[in-house]
Write an enzyme that holds these catalytic residues in place. Structure first.
Site, PDB file in Angstrom:
ATOM      1  N   ASP A  63       8.697  34.758 -40.624  1.00 49.13           N
ATOM      2  CA  ASP A  63      10.069  34.646 -41.101  1.00 49.13           C
ATOM      3  C   ASP A  63      10.133  34.684 -42.621  1.00 49.13           C
ATOM      4  OD1 ASP A  63      11.044  34.405 -38.525  1.00 49.13           O
ATOM      5  OD2 ASP A  63      11.022  32.209 -38.543  1.00 49.13           O
ATOM      6  N   TYR A 124      -2.028  28.804 -37.712  1.00 53.92           N
ATOM      7  CA  TYR A 124      -1.178  28.536 -38.864  1.00 53.92           C
ATOM      8  C   TYR A 124      -1.582  27.216 -39.508  1.00 53.92           C
ATOM      9  CZ  TYR A 124       2.326  32.123 -37.642  1.00 53.92           C
ATOM     10  OH  TYR A 124       2.970  33.307 -37.388  1.00 53.92           O
TER      11      TYR A 124
END
EC number: 5.4.99.12
Length: 284
Positions: A63, A124
């Site tokens: 994003d 992540y």
């Protein structure tokens, strides 16, 4: 989206990184917004002197504001373009790309490789500090400041209740036709000597906003606003809880993407395309 390049083309794997601060995410968008995909595709077209834009397929779309250290993509290039340009392509891309995105490696991909569907996990890291003075100015684009003291042990206790295969609908932004069933393989937090807390989050795949929602729930546990069993109860409820905040994107970095051995790539890609469901609670 094929697992093999068309006849006359070569599938090329790209390993890359970027600072997401000034990007409107990975994927190309209408309206001229700056994206990582758009920058790389433009640079690739320029340095190969091509009229055609060669479209990238990425392991995980990030994003706006999210960073990547170990992103992976692939592109199918005409065989003659690859033969002519590949010896100097990496250096030419370095000279053409803006400084907030780098391609570190370019190589012909093995048979069956698909950057998205062949991946078996994505890892992540989310970084946050509860330092009363705030974030080091040199790290401000990569570390979230949380203005309450955080109990890392309580956050790890809460995280253990989220591991495994579940329907993560309570922590995802629902997309039409997409499953929210995922296998969360790792969720752990460590505070370093500088006081920065790094959450490591690894799963076979992630649905939209999943990592940032999970971190938002754990922060509420860490600062004492919720008990350690609350994130697990939210998960079990299966619906979005207004108390779960999607934390800001700048603390999040895609660190690494994992792939199986070359001979297993095609099988993994086929498996990843299957729509998932959880085992039934009973036999009838």
């Amino acid at each position: 989206m094929s697992d093999e390049a068309e006849a006359g083309h070569v599938r090329v794997r790209l390993d890359l990184s970027y600072d997401g601060s000034e990007f409107s995410g990975w994927a190309k968008q209408a309206g001229g917004r700056r994206t990582v995909q758009g920058e790389i595709e433009d640079a690739l077209r320029t340095v190969t002197r091509s009229r055609e834009t060669y479209e990238l397929t990425v392991a995980g779309r990030t994003d706006a504001g999210v960073h990547a250290r170990g992103q992976v993509a692939h592109v199918d290039l005409p065989r003659e373009v690859w033969a002519e340009h590949h010896p100097k392509l990496l250096k030419r891309l370095a000279g053409r790309l803006p400084r907030d995105v780098r391609v570190w490696a370019l190589r012909e991909a093995p048979s069956g490789f698909n950057a998205r569907f062949s991946a078996v996990w994505r890892r992540y890291a989310y970084r946050v500090t509860d330092n009363p003075g705030g974030v080091d100015p040199l790290l401000r684009s990569h570390v979230l400041w949380h203005d309450w003291p955080l109990d890392v042990a309580a956050m790890n206790e809460a995280a253990r209740g989220l591991l495994g295969e579940h329907d993560f609908a309570a922590y995802c932004k629902k997309r039409e036709g997409a499953t929210t069933i995922r296998t969360l393989q790792e969720l752990s937090l460590v505070r370093d000597d500088d006081g920065i807390i790094t959450a490591t989050v690894r799963a076979d795949a992630f649905c939209h906003n999943m990592v940032r929602s999970l971190i938002g729930a754990l922060l509420f546990v860490g600062d004492g606003h919720r008990p350690a069993d609350w994130p697990g109860k939210v998960l079990a409820a299966g619906v979005r809880d207004s108390a779960v905040h999607v934390v800001r994107p700048h603390g999040l970095t895609l660190e690494e993407v994992g792939y199986p051995a070359d001979e297993l790539l095609a099988a993994r890609s086929k498996e990843a395309r299957n729509k998932r469901s959880l085992p039934s609670a009973g036999c009838c």
